[in-house]
Enzyme design. Structure first.
Site, PDB file in Angstrom:
ATOM      1  N   SER A  10      56.860  55.261 -27.160  1.00  0.00           N
ATOM      2  CA  SER A  10      56.520  53.843 -27.086  1.00  0.00           C
ATOM      3  C   SER A  10      56.157  53.477 -25.652  1.00  0.00           C
ATOM      4  CB  SER A  10      57.697  52.986 -27.544  1.00  0.00           C
ATOM      5  OG  SER A  10      57.456  51.624 -27.257  1.00  0.00           O
ATOM      6  N   HIS A  35      52.886  54.909 -29.727  1.00  0.00           N
ATOM      7  CA  HIS A  35      53.325  53.666 -30.355  1.00  0.00           C
ATOM      8  C   HIS A  35      53.119  52.514 -29.374  1.00  0.00           C
ATOM      9  CE1 HIS A  35      55.725  51.581 -33.471  1.00  0.00           C
ATOM     10  NE2 HIS A  35      56.116  50.814 -32.468  1.00  0.00           N
ATOM     11  N   ASP A  37      53.657  48.452 -28.901  1.00  0.00           N
ATOM     12  CA  ASP A  37      54.336  47.253 -29.381  1.00  0.00           C
ATOM     13  C   ASP A  37      53.640  46.006 -28.862  1.00  0.00           C
ATOM     14  OD1 ASP A  37      56.565  48.279 -30.905  1.00  0.00           O
ATOM     15  OD2 ASP A  37      57.399  49.001 -29.016  1.00  0.00           O
ATOM     16  N   MET A  39      53.698  42.003 -28.787  1.00  0.00           N
ATOM     17  CA  MET A  39      54.610  40.867 -28.973  1.00  0.00           C
ATOM     18  C   MET A  39      53.943  39.597 -28.474  1.00  0.00           C
ATOM     19  SD  MET A  39      58.138  42.598 -27.585  1.00  0.00           S
ATOM     20  CE  MET A  39      58.545  44.316 -27.940  1.00  0.00           C
ATOM     21  N   HIS A  68      51.928  48.182 -33.474  1.00  0.00           N
ATOM     22  CA  HIS A  68      52.987  47.451 -34.163  1.00  0.00           C
ATOM     23  C   HIS A  68      52.867  45.980 -33.788  1.00  0.00           C
ATOM     24  CE1 HIS A  68      57.657  46.951 -34.631  1.00  0.00           C
ATOM     25  NE2 HIS A  68      56.980  46.180 -35.460  1.00  0.00           N
ATOM     26  N   MET A  70      54.064  42.638 -33.714  1.00  0.00           N
ATOM     27  CA  MET A  70      55.204  41.716 -33.798  1.00  0.00           C
ATOM     28  C   MET A  70      54.708  40.325 -33.438  1.00  0.00           C
ATOM     29  SD  MET A  70      58.320  44.015 -32.272  1.00  0.00           S
ATOM     30  CE  MET A  70      57.370  45.211 -31.326  1.00  0.00           C
ATOM     31  N   MET A 139      62.746  48.665 -38.274  1.00  0.00           N
ATOM     32  CA  MET A 139      63.324  48.284 -36.989  1.00  0.00           C
ATOM     33  C   MET A 139      64.814  48.585 -37.016  1.00  0.00           C
ATOM     34  SD  MET A 139      60.835  47.321 -35.164  1.00  0.00           S
ATOM     35  CE  MET A 139      61.851  46.848 -33.758  1.00  0.00           C
ATOM     36  N   ASP A 175      62.200  52.570 -35.255  1.00  0.00           N
ATOM     37  CA  ASP A 175      61.864  52.022 -33.947  1.00  0.00           C
ATOM     38  C   ASP A 175      63.061  51.270 -33.392  1.00  0.00           C
ATOM     39  OD1 ASP A 175      60.764  50.849 -31.721  1.00  0.00           O
ATOM     40  OD2 ASP A 175      59.192  49.762 -32.779  1.00  0.00           O
ATOM     41  N   SER A 198      62.581  54.603 -23.646  1.00  0.00           N
ATOM     42  CA  SER A 198      63.174  54.912 -22.344  1.00  0.00           C
ATOM     43  C   SER A 198      63.703  56.332 -22.245  1.00  0.00           C
ATOM     44  CB  SER A 198      64.290  53.912 -22.022  1.00  0.00           C
ATOM     45  OG  SER A 198      65.263  53.889 -23.054  1.00  0.00           O
TER      46      SER A 198
END
Length: 220
Positions: A10, A35, A37, A39, A68, A70, A139, A175, A198
């Site tokens: 990610s 991946h 994300d 947002m 993804h 969100m 999630m 995820d 991370s």
């Protein structure tokens, strides 16, 4: 039968001053997917990246890009992310009142449609659209921030989804909070795509070493 295990780094956890370099390192280190994300500060309490970042990542890797979303009202931006280079678009069940229509729109854009589920959302709620997708993103933390602790109460939902898919080719993506220990738990439950942030993008080691260490911890 559970499909082949895949690791999807990610980039939310990447060093954005070296994003292209770190994505290339992930590919050379054996990542299976990237991946991304997205947002919007509305569906989740954070704002991250948009189509320009997806397009930038697309230019530096040949790996599939899982985007993804969100975000609320994702239908307005599906074409932008598809044109930017997304391979698979995940929309949240919680943001799509006309889910059949949204999944059909993604497919019409030549992207693979997928559904994402928040930790509290039951697997059963997507049973009516299961035939329209081949991937679900579970999630395993509350969405919005990286670095959160894994929620073990999501494990039965992973198992339920694997049973719902049966023998159909399918990916169950997890995820949030993935490391060697939690990774083994979700694999045992039926997941086959592990999103990891991370633990891979970490200043203590190279991206390649992060991927190697995770696979070794998983026994893969």
């Amino acid at each position: 039968m559970t499909p082949r295990l895949e690791i999807a780094p990610s980039i939310l956890a990447a060093d954005f001053t070296r994003l292209g370099e770190q994505v290339r390192d992930a590919e050379s280190g054996g990542a299976d997917r990237i991946h991304i994300d997205v947002m919007d500060g509305r569906f989740v309490p954070n704002i991250t990246m948009g189509p320009l970042v997806v397009a930038a990542v697309r230019r530096v890797t040949s790996l599939p890009l899982d985007v993804h979303l969100m975000i609320v009202e994702p239908d307005h931006l599906l074409a932008d992310f598809a044109q930017a280079g997304a391979s698979r678009l995940f929309v949240h069940w919680e943001t799509c009142p006309n889910l059949h229509r949204t999944l059909g729109a993604i497919q019409a854009l030549n992207c693979e449609p997928g559904i994402a589920l928040n930790p509290h959302t039951p697997a059963l709620l997507i049973s009516e659209v299961l035939h329209k997708i081949s991937a679900v993103c579970v999630m395993t933390v509350n969405p919005g921030f990286g670095g959160q602790a894994f929620l073990p109460e999501t494990l039965p939902k992973i198992a339920a989804l694997r049973q719902m898919f049966g023998d159909r080719p399918s990916d169950i993506v997890v995820d949030g909070g993935i490391n060697g220990e939690t990774g083994k738990q979700v694999i045992a439950a039926g997941a086959n795509v592990l999103v990891a942030g991370s633990i891979i993008f970490n200043e203590k080691h190279s991206v390649q070493n992060g991927l190697h260490n995770l696979r070794r911890a998983l026994g893969k």
